[in-house]
Design a protein around this motif. Structure first.
Motif, PDB file in Angstrom:
ATOM      1  N   UNK A  16      42.784  36.496  37.555  1.00 49.02           N
ATOM      2  CA  UNK A  16      43.135  38.427  36.634  1.00 49.02           C
ATOM      3  C   UNK A  16      43.594  38.020  35.382  1.00 49.02           C
ATOM      4  N   UNK A  17      44.162  37.142  34.347  1.00 46.92           N
ATOM      5  CA  UNK A  17      44.059  36.953  33.186  1.00 46.92           C
ATOM      6  C   UNK A  17      42.954  36.992  32.757  1.00 46.92           C
ATOM      7  N   UNK A 289      39.974  42.035  42.152  1.00 40.99           N
ATOM      8  CA  UNK A 289      38.568  42.352  42.467  1.00 40.99           C
ATOM      9  C   UNK A 289      37.926  42.077  41.082  1.00 40.99           C
ATOM     10  N   UNK A 290      37.882  41.046  41.072  1.00 42.25           N
ATOM     11  CA  UNK A 290      37.851  40.496  38.792  1.00 42.25           C
ATOM     12  C   UNK A 290      35.707  40.485  38.620  1.00 42.25           C
ATOM     13  N   UNK A 291      35.136  40.379  40.397  1.00 42.06           N
ATOM     14  CA  UNK A 291      33.859  40.384  39.847  1.00 42.06           C
ATOM     15  C   UNK A 291      33.801  41.282  40.193  1.00 42.06           C
ATOM     16  N   UNK A 292      33.962  42.391  40.854  1.00 41.16           N
ATOM     17  CA  UNK A 292      33.969  44.060  40.793  1.00 41.16           C
ATOM     18  C   UNK A 292      34.071  44.640  39.165  1.00 41.16           C
ATOM     19  N   UNK A 293      34.754  44.331  38.725  1.00 44.09           N
ATOM     20  CA  UNK A 293      35.312  45.145  37.370  1.00 44.09           C
ATOM     21  C   UNK A 293      34.086  44.561  36.179  1.00 44.09           C
ATOM     22  N   UNK A 329      42.087  48.657  24.817  1.00 50.29           N
ATOM     23  CA  UNK A 329      41.903  47.962  25.408  1.00 50.29           C
ATOM     24  C   UNK A 329      43.528  49.402  26.333  1.00 50.29           C
ATOM     25  N   UNK A 330      43.733  49.956  26.223  1.00 53.23           N
ATOM     26  CA  UNK A 330      44.668  50.263  26.267  1.00 53.23           C
ATOM     27  C   UNK A 330      44.229  50.955  27.169  1.00 53.23           C
ATOM     28  N   UNK A 331      43.281  51.471  26.963  1.00 53.14           N
ATOM     29  CA  UNK A 331      42.416  53.129  27.552  1.00 53.14           C
ATOM     30  C   UNK A 331      41.345  52.494  28.963  1.00 53.14           C
ATOM     31  N   UNK A 332      40.704  50.948  28.609  1.00 56.70           N
ATOM     32  CA  UNK A 332      39.973  50.721  29.717  1.00 56.70           C
ATOM     33  C   UNK A 332      40.196  49.263  30.642  1.00 56.70           C
ATOM     34  N   UNK A 333      41.571  49.429  30.064  1.00 53.22           N
ATOM     35  CA  UNK A 333      42.045  47.934  31.184  1.00 53.22           C
ATOM     36  C   UNK A 333      42.254  49.454  32.656  1.00 53.22           C
ATOM     37  N   UNK A 334      43.435  50.668  32.688  1.00 54.25           N
ATOM     38  CA  UNK A 334      43.026  51.012  33.861  1.00 54.25           C
ATOM     39  C   UNK A 334      41.720  51.561  34.600  1.00 54.25           C
ATOM     40  N   UNK A 335      41.008  52.073  33.632  1.00 53.62           N
ATOM     41  CA  UNK A 335      40.136  52.867  33.888  1.00 53.62           C
ATOM     42  C   UNK A 335      39.274  51.481  34.715  1.00 53.62           C
ATOM     43  N   UNK A 336      38.829  50.383  34.041  1.00 50.40           N
ATOM     44  CA  UNK A 336      38.330  49.376  34.906  1.00 50.40           C
ATOM     45  C   UNK A 336      39.022  48.751  35.968  1.00 50.40           C
ATOM     46  N   UNK A 337      39.760  48.961  36.354  1.00 53.50           N
ATOM     47  CA  UNK A 337      40.608  48.927  37.127  1.00 53.50           C
ATOM     48  C   UNK A 337      40.689  49.827  38.498  1.00 53.50           C
ATOM     49  N   UNK A 342      36.891  50.702  43.005  1.00 48.61           N
ATOM     50  CA  UNK A 342      36.343  51.362  44.501  1.00 48.61           C
ATOM     51  C   UNK A 342      35.050  51.056  44.319  1.00 48.61           C
ATOM     52  N   UNK A 343      34.513  49.485  43.541  1.00 46.63           N
ATOM     53  CA  UNK A 343      33.384  48.904  44.159  1.00 46.63           C
ATOM     54  C   UNK A 343      33.467  47.745  44.800  1.00 46.63           C
ATOM     55  N   UNK A 344      34.742  46.956  44.830  1.00 42.92           N
ATOM     56  CA  UNK A 344      35.121  45.987  45.441  1.00 42.92           C
ATOM     57  C   UNK A 344      34.881  46.102  46.605  1.00 42.92           C
ATOM     58  N   UNK A 345      35.012  47.905  47.385  1.00 42.87           N
ATOM     59  CA  UNK A 345      34.331  47.960  48.777  1.00 42.87           C
ATOM     60  C   UNK A 345      33.100  47.009  49.095  1.00 42.87           C
ATOM     61  N   UNK A 346      32.397  47.100  48.100  1.00 36.75           N
ATOM     62  CA  UNK A 346      30.931  47.155  48.859  1.00 36.75           C
ATOM     63  C   UNK A 346      31.296  44.774  48.659  1.00 36.75           C
ATOM     64  N   UNK A 347      31.487  44.502  47.420  1.00 36.32           N
ATOM     65  CA  UNK A 347      31.657  43.281  47.100  1.00 36.32           C
ATOM     66  C   UNK A 347      32.651  42.870  48.887  1.00 36.32           C
ATOM     67  N   UNK A 348      33.928  43.522  49.390  1.00 37.41           N
ATOM     68  CA  UNK A 348      34.079  43.092  50.109  1.00 37.41           C
ATOM     69  C   UNK A 348      33.319  42.582  51.249  1.00 37.41           C
ATOM     70  N   UNK A 349      32.418  43.720  51.519  1.00 44.66           N
ATOM     71  CA  UNK A 349      32.014  43.899  53.314  1.00 44.66           C
ATOM     72  C   UNK A 349      30.649  42.627  52.888  1.00 44.66           C
TER      73      UNK A 349
END
Length: 351
Positions: A16-17, A289-293, A329-337, A342-349
């Motif tokens: 994550x870091x 979700x590091x890869x999806x991010x 950084x402060x703005x993009x971190x939560x938006x990317x999260x 949301x994109x992780x749903x695809x990766x998880x499947x």
């Protein structure tokens, strides 16, 4: 907390870091901040994100029981290739819509084969995708890495042989024309080292610290030799593409220091996660979700800039470069999260 969960807690923090660090580095480079003077070299000293990510890849896969090489490779590739393909095709559609140039099969085929990334919308849509073909190749040869590691780990001197080969290989290719082998020897070092995760961070931390202190001193000396004797640049961005022996030596130096400070770093992150619930939730997403991010981050950056413009706050990023990095950084971190979740749903499947 179960022993297994505790065992992987530090690896989750590294994963994550590492992804949070990717966002930070791209705030520096993608937003065209700190672009001249000595700060340009200082900025390049933050380029340790890929060694961290490759180390985490090696560590994560080292815990897998590889009974069937083909099955292992198929499952790992499916999990990354299908999300990548959907992301690439999405960006391809946006690029065609924005430019009016479809490019026909000349655009689609390179994306499918990962031989090229002819997409430009959003900005930096293809900038981080160089990672993909190298990652896929490493997954294909990881069973061999693991077999070599298992065979050599009980031999005191022979077990360092793979690291010697990676370093010698990186040295040799650094004086030749750039090729795939630059990436193999430099990032292969970190993939292979990832198999030592338990030894480094769990089992023998005090013994490892002594070794890391010695390694950091040797790495610093080697960097000075490469700079003064062989003319390598101190700008790590120049050494990163393609990665050379200077980049490998520098990242070994920095990540040796990271191990020396690791207990303090891990305790600080755990304290922050417990103290601030919102940050804990964001960090959990980056861990899971590091890869999806990683894939979706260019769209997150574009969204951050659009949001600043919509709120008439874009003047904030014109005040000062360092302040601008913090704003992005402060703005993009939560938006990317949120987008990555949301994109992780695809990766998880695709697991």
């Amino acid at each position: 907390m179960t022993s297994d969960k505790k065992r992987y807690e530090k690896l989750d923090i590294i994963r994550g870091g590492g992804m949070l660090w990717v966002i930070f580095v791209h705030c520096l480079y993608w937003m065209d901040l700190v672009t001249e003077g000595r700060l340009l070299v200082v900025k390049s000293f933050f380029l340790i994100e890929m060694p961290l990510m490759f180390f985490a890849v090696g560590a994560s896969n080292s815990f897998s029981k590889i009974a069937n090489n083909f099955e292992f490779i198929y499952k790992r590739l499916k999990r990354v290739y299908i999300p990548y393909l959907l992301y690439a095709l999405l960006c391809c559609i946006m690029t065609i819509e924005a430019t009016g140039n479809s490019g026909g099969t000349s655009r689609i085929l390179p994306l499918i084969t990962m031989s090229g990334f002819p997409i430009s919308v959003p900005d930096n849509a293809s900038s981080a995708l160089w990672f993909m073909p190298h990652y896929c190749i490493f997954i294909c040869i990881f069973p061999l890495f693991k077999q070599i590691y298992v065979q050599l780990k009980n031999y005191k001197f022979l077990k360092i042989l793979p690291y010697v080969i990676f370093i010698l290989g990186a040295t040799i290719v650094s004086f030749k024309q750039a090729s795939y082998w630059n990436y193999f020897f430099v990032y292969g070092f970190w993939i292979y080292l990832g198999q030592e995760y338990l030894y480094i961070f769990e089992n023998q931390i005090n013994e490892v610290k002594k070794k890391c202190l010695f390694i950091s001193i040797c790495s610093m000396g080697t960097m000075m030799l490469l700079y003064y004797k062989f003319g390598f640049e101190l700008n790590m961005q120049s050494n990163k593409f393609p990665p050379n022996i200077m980049f490998l030596t520098y990242t070994i130096f920095v990540l040796s220091l990271f191990v020396l400070l690791s207990e303090m770093i891990f305790k600080s992150v755990i304290w922050i996660k417990k103290k601030f619930h919102v940050l804990e939730e964001i960090f959990k997403i980056y861990e899971e979700c590091s890869f999806s991010i990683f894939l979706i981050q260019p769209i997150a950056f574009a969204t951050s800039y659009s949001l600043l413009c919509f709120l008439s706050l874009n003047k904030l990023v014109e005040v000062n470069d360092i302040f601008s990095v913090l704003v992005y950084f402060i703005l993009t971190v939560p938006i990317a999260a949120l987008m990555g979740k949301g994109f992780y749903v695809i990766e998880k499947r695709c697991k």
